[in-house]
Write a protein that holds these residues in place. Structure first.
Motif, PDB file in Angstrom:
ATOM      1  N   ILE A   1      -6.951   2.619  -3.141  1.00 45.91           N
ATOM      2  CA  ILE A   1      -7.639   2.859  -4.419  1.00 45.91           C
ATOM      3  C   ILE A   1      -8.934   3.639  -4.193  1.00 45.91           C
ATOM      4  CG2 ILE A   1      -8.897   1.703  -6.310  1.00 45.91           C
ATOM      5  CD1 ILE A   1      -5.920   1.440  -6.650  1.00 45.91           C
ATOM      6  N   ILE A   2      -9.707   3.187  -3.223  1.00 45.63           N
ATOM      7  CA  ILE A   2     -11.006   3.835  -2.962  1.00 45.63           C
ATOM      8  C   ILE A   2     -10.787   5.251  -2.430  1.00 45.63           C
ATOM      9  CG2 ILE A   2     -13.084   3.739  -1.522  1.00 45.63           C
ATOM     10  CD1 ILE A   2     -12.846   0.624  -1.764  1.00 45.63           C
ATOM     11  N   ARG A   3      -9.839   5.394  -1.545  1.00 44.68           N
ATOM     12  CA  ARG A   3      -9.582   6.712  -0.933  1.00 44.68           C
ATOM     13  C   ARG A   3      -9.160   7.727  -1.993  1.00 44.68           C
ATOM     14  NH1 ARG A   3      -4.976   7.760   1.729  1.00 44.68           N
ATOM     15  NH2 ARG A   3      -4.672   5.582   2.292  1.00 44.68           N
ATOM     16  N   HIS A   4      -8.380   7.283  -2.988  1.00 50.14           N
ATOM     17  CA  HIS A   4      -7.908   8.219  -4.013  1.00 50.14           C
ATOM     18  C   HIS A   4      -8.794   8.220  -5.259  1.00 50.14           C
ATOM     19  CE1 HIS A   4      -4.029   9.485  -2.236  1.00 50.14           C
ATOM     20  NE2 HIS A   4      -4.049   8.285  -1.669  1.00 50.14           N
ATOM     21  N   ASP A   5      -9.890   7.506  -5.206  1.00 43.43           N
ATOM     22  CA  ASP A   5     -10.831   7.451  -6.330  1.00 43.43           C
ATOM     23  C   ASP A   5     -10.132   7.010  -7.637  1.00 43.43           C
ATOM     24  OD1 ASP A   5     -13.161   7.646  -7.750  1.00 43.43           O
ATOM     25  OD2 ASP A   5     -13.111   9.837  -7.950  1.00 43.43           O
TER      26      ASP A   5
ATOM     27  N   GLU B   1      -6.548  -6.141   0.307  1.00 43.99           N
ATOM     28  CA  GLU B   1      -7.388  -5.248   1.124  1.00 43.99           C
ATOM     29  C   GLU B   1      -6.682  -3.924   1.368  1.00 43.99           C
ATOM     30  OE1 GLU B   1     -10.099  -8.609   3.451  1.00 43.99           O
ATOM     31  OE2 GLU B   1      -8.266  -7.851   4.412  1.00 43.99           O
ATOM     32  N   ALA B   2      -5.369  -3.995   1.627  1.00 44.72           N
ATOM     33  CA  ALA B   2      -4.603  -2.766   1.858  1.00 44.72           C
ATOM     34  C   ALA B   2      -4.567  -1.905   0.589  1.00 44.72           C
ATOM     35  CB  ALA B   2      -3.181  -3.127   2.297  1.00 44.72           C
ATOM     36  N   ILE B   3      -4.426  -2.563  -0.556  1.00 44.30           N
ATOM     37  CA  ILE B   3      -4.413  -1.835  -1.837  1.00 44.30           C
ATOM     38  C   ILE B   3      -5.791  -1.220  -2.109  1.00 44.30           C
ATOM     39  CG2 ILE B   3      -4.185  -2.112  -4.355  1.00 44.30           C
ATOM     40  CD1 ILE B   3      -1.521  -2.363  -2.836  1.00 44.30           C
TER      41      ILE B   3
ATOM     42  N   VAL C   1      -8.738   0.038 -11.115  1.00 46.27           N
ATOM     43  CA  VAL C   1      -7.752  -1.046 -11.191  1.00 46.27           C
ATOM     44  C   VAL C   1      -7.974  -1.857 -12.459  1.00 46.27           C
ATOM     45  CG1 VAL C   1      -7.003  -3.222 -10.144  1.00 46.27           C
ATOM     46  CG2 VAL C   1      -7.504  -1.261  -8.690  1.00 46.27           C
ATOM     47  N   MET C   2      -6.876  -2.111 -13.165  1.00 44.20           N
ATOM     48  CA  MET C   2      -6.952  -3.105 -14.224  1.00 44.20           C
ATOM     49  C   MET C   2      -6.263  -4.350 -13.682  1.00 44.20           C
ATOM     50  SD  MET C   2      -5.077  -3.496 -17.797  1.00 44.20           S
ATOM     51  CE  MET C   2      -5.837  -2.230 -18.771  1.00 44.20           C
ATOM     52  N   SER C   3      -7.062  -5.345 -13.355  1.00 42.15           N
ATOM     53  CA  SER C   3      -6.521  -6.529 -12.699  1.00 42.15           C
ATOM     54  C   SER C   3      -6.343  -7.641 -13.732  1.00 42.15           C
ATOM     55  CB  SER C   3      -7.474  -6.971 -11.579  1.00 42.15           C
ATOM     56  OG  SER C   3      -6.861  -7.965 -10.808  1.00 42.15           O
ATOM     57  N   ASP C   4      -5.087  -7.898 -14.077  1.00 45.96           N
ATOM     58  CA  ASP C   4      -4.777  -8.918 -15.082  1.00 45.96           C
ATOM     59  C   ASP C   4      -4.600 -10.245 -14.357  1.00 45.96           C
ATOM     60  OD1 ASP C   4      -3.832 -10.568 -17.037  1.00 45.96           O
ATOM     61  OD2 ASP C   4      -2.263  -9.204 -17.743  1.00 45.96           O
ATOM     62  N   GLU C   5      -5.645 -11.071 -14.404  1.00 45.04           N
ATOM     63  CA  GLU C   5      -5.656 -12.303 -13.615  1.00 45.04           C
ATOM     64  C   GLU C   5      -5.549 -13.543 -14.499  1.00 45.04           C
ATOM     65  OE1 GLU C   5      -8.825 -12.150 -10.679  1.00 45.04           O
ATOM     66  OE2 GLU C   5      -8.563  -9.990 -10.425  1.00 45.04           O
ATOM     67  N   ILE C   6      -4.776 -13.422 -15.558  1.00 41.54           N
ATOM     68  CA  ILE C   6      -4.677 -14.510 -16.527  1.00 41.54           C
ATOM     69  C   ILE C   6      -4.096 -15.789 -15.894  1.00 41.54           C
ATOM     70  CG2 ILE C   6      -2.373 -13.872 -17.427  1.00 41.54           C
ATOM     71  CD1 ILE C   6      -5.277 -14.907 -19.680  1.00 41.54           C
TER      72      ILE C   6
ATOM     73  N   ALA D   1       0.842  -1.202   0.000  1.00 41.34           N
ATOM     74  CA  ALA D   1       0.000   0.000   0.000  1.00 41.34           C
ATOM     75  C   ALA D   1       0.876   1.251   0.000  1.00 41.34           C
ATOM     76  CB  ALA D   1      -0.929  -0.018   1.206  1.00 41.34           C
ATOM     77  N   GLN D   2       2.003   1.182   0.717  1.00 34.24           N
ATOM     78  CA  GLN D   2       2.894   2.354   0.800  1.00 34.24           C
ATOM     79  C   GLN D   2       3.507   2.661  -0.571  1.00 34.24           C
ATOM     80  OE1 GLN D   2       3.172   4.262   3.659  1.00 34.24           O
ATOM     81  NE2 GLN D   2       4.061   5.650   2.137  1.00 34.24           N
ATOM     82  N   GLU D   3       3.957   1.615  -1.270  1.00 35.85           N
ATOM     83  CA  GLU D   3       4.530   1.831  -2.609  1.00 35.85           C
ATOM     84  C   GLU D   3       3.495   2.463  -3.534  1.00 35.85           C
ATOM     85  OE1 GLU D   3       7.731  -1.872  -2.994  1.00 35.85           O
ATOM     86  OE2 GLU D   3       5.590  -2.278  -3.232  1.00 35.85           O
ATOM     87  N   LEU D   4       2.270   2.008  -3.401  1.00 37.47           N
ATOM     88  CA  LEU D   4       1.196   2.557  -4.228  1.00 37.47           C
ATOM     89  C   LEU D   4       0.958   4.020  -3.870  1.00 37.47           C
ATOM     90  CD1 LEU D   4      -1.225   2.394  -6.144  1.00 37.47           C
ATOM     91  CD2 LEU D   4      -2.550   1.375  -4.291  1.00 37.47           C
TER      92      LEU D   4
END
Lengths: 393, 160
Positions: A191-195, A185-187, A198-203, A152-155
């Motif tokens: 994401i929600i706080r900064h509006d 959950e941390a991410i 996410v593009m989640s590539d779950e291949i 979360a910090q890196e993000l």
């Protein structure tokens, strides 16, 4: 004559390790640990359905968004496997591989100057696709000490007021890293706080070896912010069929569909019919392949430990990402020398971003017999260069 | 654990047990012990080799013989089967549901050898009512293994 080329495309550099790939492709007798696709054949029942659909003459276009039957089955599958709830009618689009979905998602969501956060090491298409869509790629360098997970910090540190999308490429190619529920959950909170979106590539979602894969879209408040990308290439050994899909909130899918409609028309019809069988009736085949990958993963980890090669234990995809920093060579030097002396091809970590320097991507999409031969050669090579280094000092 | 071991060695009985332990995330001595026990309990009955005799250029004739039998007190299926399977040229005997009772697989060097066995030995057993001999013309797949040569790895050496 005028320059026929677009400045945007000309300015996107070719992959830095193209030279290395050229050397590899000139060797006929090399063996490899370098591929990014399954060694299994597509399950026969899937191929059989494709043949049947051809015999029946089902060679027309499907609807732009894809076969209804396929979308209905994918919706059931996502629910059964990952507790996701998508409406097949307006929240899903069948694409030409996950690759197309990545491209058109960016094009549907980005305005010029919008920033896209791209964790690396990761698959090579996110940066160029962002640029082609007019966005600005911002790389987040993941760290081995975090097992190449995104924190979360890196993000948080990478977010600016221009940030719009975070790419979340897990389970990860090339590191094999996964994100567990607590990591996601941390991410999600950031994401929600900064509006953001996410593009989640779950291949590689079907290929995890510790706990079941968790999709960030299944977390509270995240479905409306997520474009989920998946497909059949890795899970069902169907790379050549070129079939993937995107799931997202209806307004995003609607615009993606517009691009898809004009640029592609529809995903290959034969592949779509085959995929109905894959997604409906192949859970057992998928599980068997996963078990086999897992056994090979353990074998490789064991061999690397015997070689005293530093390596975190990956729990996803079919890659291991050992560190070669002790040898004082760059990834590309190591890979080139290994190929020259032992005729084994591996991919330098730098193919997946600058922060892949000092690492190699080792694929275990090979039979155990092949892995053994390649790993024996790797052991010989490492012993040799350790001895040479000891002699020099 | 037993099931995992069996699943592995069913198709690769020559696997190095040290490797098998790594693959199954188990202790090597534990694996050795389990295998020995299963050998004693006759769960593991043997370690045969799957041979493509055609390829070796050695002629063999294999027949699958459908056998109908009649039973008498003291001469049940198991007993009849025993009379048949004790012949060394018989390679398998199975009790079958349906239109006949036993499927007997027989291997001989020549057609004559097989037919002699059927007419002289098998048919002359008191319990045997009738036989129907089916000669195998070509074997495509055996024990889950396709006999034809497997295709080569055609993937590129490196893909991202």
């Amino acid at each position: 004559m005028r320059d026929p080329l677009s400045k945007t495309i000309v300015e996107i550099p070719f992959s830095g390790i193209r030279k290395f790939f050229d050397i590899v492709n000139e060797m006929d007798d090399a063996i490899s640990l370098g591929v990014g696709e399954p060694d299994f054949d597509t399950p026969w029942r899937v191929r059989d359905e494709a043949i049947y659909s051809l015999e029946k003459g089902r060679t027309f276009y499907t609807s732009n968004a894809g076969l209804k039957e396929l979308k209905v089955e994918i919706a059931k599958y996502l629910n059964r496997r990952f507790s996701l709830e998508y409406d097949w009618k307006n929240e899903m689009l069948i694409t030409v591989g996950g690759s197309e979905a990545i491209d058109i998602a960016f094009r549907a969501m980005l305005d010029p100057g919008d920033e896209v956060l791209i964790p690396q090491p990761s698959y090579v298409s996110y940066v160029p696709c962002t640029i082609l869509a007019g966005g600005v790629p911002v790389v987040i360098n993941l760290k081995e000490e975090n097992e190449f997970r995104l924190t979360a910090q890196e993000l948080e540190d990478a977010i600016t007021d221009k940030t719009k999308i975070l790419v979340l490429p897990f389970p990860n190619n090339p590191t094999g890293a996964i994100m567990e529920r607590k990591d996601l959950e941390a991410i999600a909170e950031v994401i929600i706080r900064h509006d953001l979106f996410v593009m989640s590539d779950e291949i590689y979602a079907e290929l995890t070896y510790q706990e079941e894969h968790v999709s960030i879209a299944s977390l509270p408040g995240m479905k409306e912010r997520t474009v989920l990308i998946n497909g059949f290439s890795k899970s069902h050994a169907m790379t050549g069929w070129r079939l993937g899909y995107a799931c997202a909130p209806a307004p995003i899918i609607e615009q993606m569909l517009k691009i898809h409609q004009y640029a592609i028309m529809c995903a290959p019809t034969t592949s779509q019919y085959a995929a109905v069988e894959a997604v409906k009736n192949c859970d057992e085949e998928v599980a068997a392949m996963r078990e086999e990958y897992n056994a090979r993963r353990r074998y490789l980890m064991h061999r690397f430990q015997e070689m005293h090669l530093q390596c975190f234990e990956p729990f996803g995809a079919f890659y291991i990402f050992p560190s070669i920093k002790e040898f004082g060579m760059t990834s590309e030097e190591f890979a080139t020398e290994f190929l020259r002396r032992k005729k084994v091809a591996v991919v330098p970590g730098t193919a997946f971003g600058d922060c892949g320097e000092g690492f190699l991507r080792i694929s275990y999409a090979y039979s155990l017999e092949n892995l053994k031969v390649a790993l024996d050669r790797m052991e010989e090579f490492i012993t040799e260069i350790r001895e040479e280094k000891a002699c020099q000092s | 654990m037993r099931e995992q071991i069996l699943n592995y060695i069913e198709h690769n009985s020559r696997i190095d047990l040290h490797d098998l332990a790594v693959l199954l995330d188990a202790d090597e001595t534990e694996i050795v012990k389990e295998i020995q026990q299963m050998e004693q309990e006759h769960i593991i009955c043997g370690y045969d080799t799957l041979i493509n005799w055609d390829k070796a250029g050695i002629e063999k004739v294999t027949a699958m013989i459908e056998v109908r039998v009649t039973l008498q007190r003291g001469m049940e299926f198991d007993k009849v089967a025993e009379r048949i399977y004790n012949y060394p040229e018989v390679s398998s005997v199975c009790l079958i549901s349906g239109g006949f009772d036993f499927m007997v697989t027989l291997e001989g060097r020549t057609l004559r050898e097989v037919s002699d066995f059927v007419s002289n030995k098998l048919s002359s057993l008191d319990a045997v009512l009738s036989t129907k001999t089916n000669f195998i013309l070509k074997k495509y797949k055996d024990h889950g293994t396709i006999m034809a040569e497997q295709h080569k790895d055609e993937r590129g050496l490196v893909t991202l």
